[in-house]
Design a protein around this motif. Structure first.
Motif, PDB file in Angstrom:
ATOM      1  N   LYS A  22       1.325  -1.148  -0.218  1.00 33.47           N
ATOM      2  CA  LYS A  22      -0.118   0.051   0.043  1.00 33.47           C
ATOM      3  C   LYS A  22       0.836   1.283  -0.060  1.00 33.47           C
ATOM      4  O   LYS A  22       0.596   2.362  -0.779  1.00 33.47           O
ATOM      5  N   ASP A  23       1.762   1.420   0.869  1.00 37.42           N
ATOM      6  CA  ASP A  23       2.868   2.613   1.409  1.00 37.42           C
ATOM      7  C   ASP A  23       3.409   2.576  -0.869  1.00 37.42           C
ATOM      8  O   ASP A  23       3.603   3.764  -0.608  1.00 37.42           O
ATOM      9  N   LYS A  24       3.736   1.384  -1.459  1.00 34.00           N
ATOM     10  CA  LYS A  24       4.656   2.077  -2.402  1.00 34.00           C
ATOM     11  C   LYS A  24       3.408   2.118  -3.775  1.00 34.00           C
ATOM     12  O   LYS A  24       3.291   1.649  -4.999  1.00 34.00           O
ATOM     13  N   GLY A  25       2.008   1.213  -3.367  1.00 37.17           N
ATOM     14  CA  GLY A  25       0.729   1.749  -4.597  1.00 37.17           C
ATOM     15  C   GLY A  25       0.610  -0.035  -5.778  1.00 37.17           C
ATOM     16  O   GLY A  25       0.986   0.844  -6.941  1.00 37.17           O
ATOM     17  N   MET A  26       1.634  -0.336  -4.847  1.00 36.07           N
ATOM     18  CA  MET A  26       1.322  -2.017  -5.457  1.00 36.07           C
ATOM     19  C   MET A  26       1.169  -3.155  -5.077  1.00 36.07           C
ATOM     20  O   MET A  26       0.692  -3.256  -4.024  1.00 36.07           O
ATOM     21  N   CYS A  27       0.421  -3.909  -6.257  1.00 36.91           N
ATOM     22  CA  CYS A  27      -0.442  -4.857  -6.361  1.00 36.91           C
ATOM     23  C   CYS A  27       0.630  -5.914  -6.991  1.00 36.91           C
ATOM     24  O   CYS A  27       0.890  -6.393  -8.001  1.00 36.91           O
ATOM     25  N   ASP A  28       0.770  -7.448  -5.735  1.00 34.67           N
ATOM     26  CA  ASP A  28       1.606  -8.536  -6.869  1.00 34.67           C
ATOM     27  C   ASP A  28       2.555  -7.799  -7.021  1.00 34.67           C
ATOM     28  O   ASP A  28       3.418  -8.288  -8.602  1.00 34.67           O
ATOM     29  N   GLY A  29       3.523  -6.680  -6.554  1.00 34.47           N
ATOM     30  CA  GLY A  29       5.498  -6.334  -7.498  1.00 34.47           C
ATOM     31  C   GLY A  29       4.663  -5.424  -9.165  1.00 34.47           C
ATOM     32  O   GLY A  29       5.243  -4.803  -9.878  1.00 34.47           O
ATOM     33  N   ARG A  30       3.279  -4.897  -9.185  1.00 25.26           N
ATOM     34  CA  ARG A  30       3.264  -4.066 -10.167  1.00 25.26           C
ATOM     35  C   ARG A  30       2.364  -3.087  -9.957  1.00 25.26           C
ATOM     36  O   ARG A  30       1.480  -2.797  -8.461  1.00 25.26           O
ATOM     37  N   TYR A  31       2.321  -1.722 -10.326  1.00 20.20           N
ATOM     38  CA  TYR A  31       1.507  -0.288 -10.146  1.00 20.20           C
ATOM     39  C   TYR A  31       0.140  -0.999 -10.050  1.00 20.20           C
ATOM     40  O   TYR A  31       0.006  -0.592 -11.571  1.00 20.20           O
ATOM     41  N   VAL A  32      -0.508  -0.156  -8.518  1.00 26.83           N
ATOM     42  CA  VAL A  32      -2.168  -0.562  -9.302  1.00 26.83           C
ATOM     43  C   VAL A  32      -2.683   1.147 -10.081  1.00 26.83           C
ATOM     44  O   VAL A  32      -1.917   2.816  -9.606  1.00 26.83           O
ATOM     45  N   ALA A  33      -3.211   1.055 -11.618  1.00 25.66           N
ATOM     46  CA  ALA A  33      -3.256   2.239 -11.919  1.00 25.66           C
ATOM     47  C   ALA A  33      -3.969   3.367 -11.578  1.00 25.66           C
ATOM     48  O   ALA A  33      -3.586   4.768 -11.345  1.00 25.66           O
ATOM     49  N   GLY A  34      -5.231   2.223 -10.334  1.00 26.38           N
ATOM     50  CA  GLY A  34      -5.998   3.721 -10.000  1.00 26.38           C
ATOM     51  C   GLY A  34      -4.944   4.752  -8.457  1.00 26.38           C
ATOM     52  O   GLY A  34      -5.232   5.529  -8.322  1.00 26.38           O
ATOM     53  N   GLU A  35      -4.009   3.980  -8.626  1.00 18.55           N
ATOM     54  CA  GLU A  35      -2.932   4.843  -7.306  1.00 18.55           C
ATOM     55  C   GLU A  35      -1.563   5.569  -8.357  1.00 18.55           C
ATOM     56  O   GLU A  35      -0.875   6.442  -7.436  1.00 18.55           O
ATOM     57  N   LEU A  36      -1.464   5.743  -9.382  1.00 16.70           N
ATOM     58  CA  LEU A  36      -0.798   6.426  -9.920  1.00 16.70           C
ATOM     59  C   LEU A  36      -1.045   8.359  -9.282  1.00 16.70           C
ATOM     60  O   LEU A  36      -0.543   9.155 -10.092  1.00 16.70           O
ATOM     61  N   VAL A  37      -2.387   8.764  -9.346  1.00 14.75           N
ATOM     62  CA  VAL A  37      -3.051   9.689  -8.819  1.00 14.75           C
ATOM     63  C   VAL A  37      -2.410  10.364  -7.507  1.00 14.75           C
ATOM     64  O   VAL A  37      -2.274  11.352  -7.537  1.00 14.75           O
ATOM     65  N   ARG A  38      -1.604   9.155  -6.249  1.00 17.68           N
ATOM     66  CA  ARG A  38      -0.997   9.863  -5.901  1.00 17.68           C
ATOM     67  C   ARG A  38       0.526  10.501  -6.360  1.00 17.68           C
ATOM     68  O   ARG A  38       1.390   9.723  -7.166  1.00 17.68           O
ATOM     69  N   TYR A  39       0.945  11.358  -6.219  1.00 18.85           N
ATOM     70  CA  TYR A  39       2.511  12.163  -6.138  1.00 18.85           C
ATOM     71  C   TYR A  39       3.511  10.956  -5.758  1.00 18.85           C
ATOM     72  O   TYR A  39       4.288  10.740  -6.745  1.00 18.85           O
ATOM     73  N   ASP A  40       3.560  10.850  -4.829  1.00 23.06           N
ATOM     74  CA  ASP A  40       4.489   9.751  -4.619  1.00 23.06           C
ATOM     75  C   ASP A  40       4.269   8.442  -5.512  1.00 23.06           C
ATOM     76  O   ASP A  40       5.879   7.928  -5.371  1.00 23.06           O
TER      77      ASP A  40
END
Length: 64
Positions: A22-40
């Protein structure tokens, strides 16, 4: 340059992941598209992709 051999981005939800980061916005080693709105998260993905000369954009591909 072409499409990466493995997808960097997934449409999965973090709460449905076998290995959520959750801190990296990743699921199973891949970025979650919906989390890319987070600047970090966006900065982390940009760092992973590396510098590219000129104008560029990121694309999301469904390879499944």
């Amino acid at each position: 340059m072409g499409v990466p051999p493995t997808p960097l981005i997934t449409e999965a939800a973090l709460d449905g992941c076998a290995l959520p980061e959750k801190d990296k916005g990743m699921c199973d080693g891949r970025y979650v598209a919906g989390e890319l709105v987070r600047y970090d998260v966006a900065l982390q993905l940009a760092g992973e992709l590396g510098a590219r000369p000129g104008a560029w954009m990121a694309g999301v591909y469904d390879v499944d």
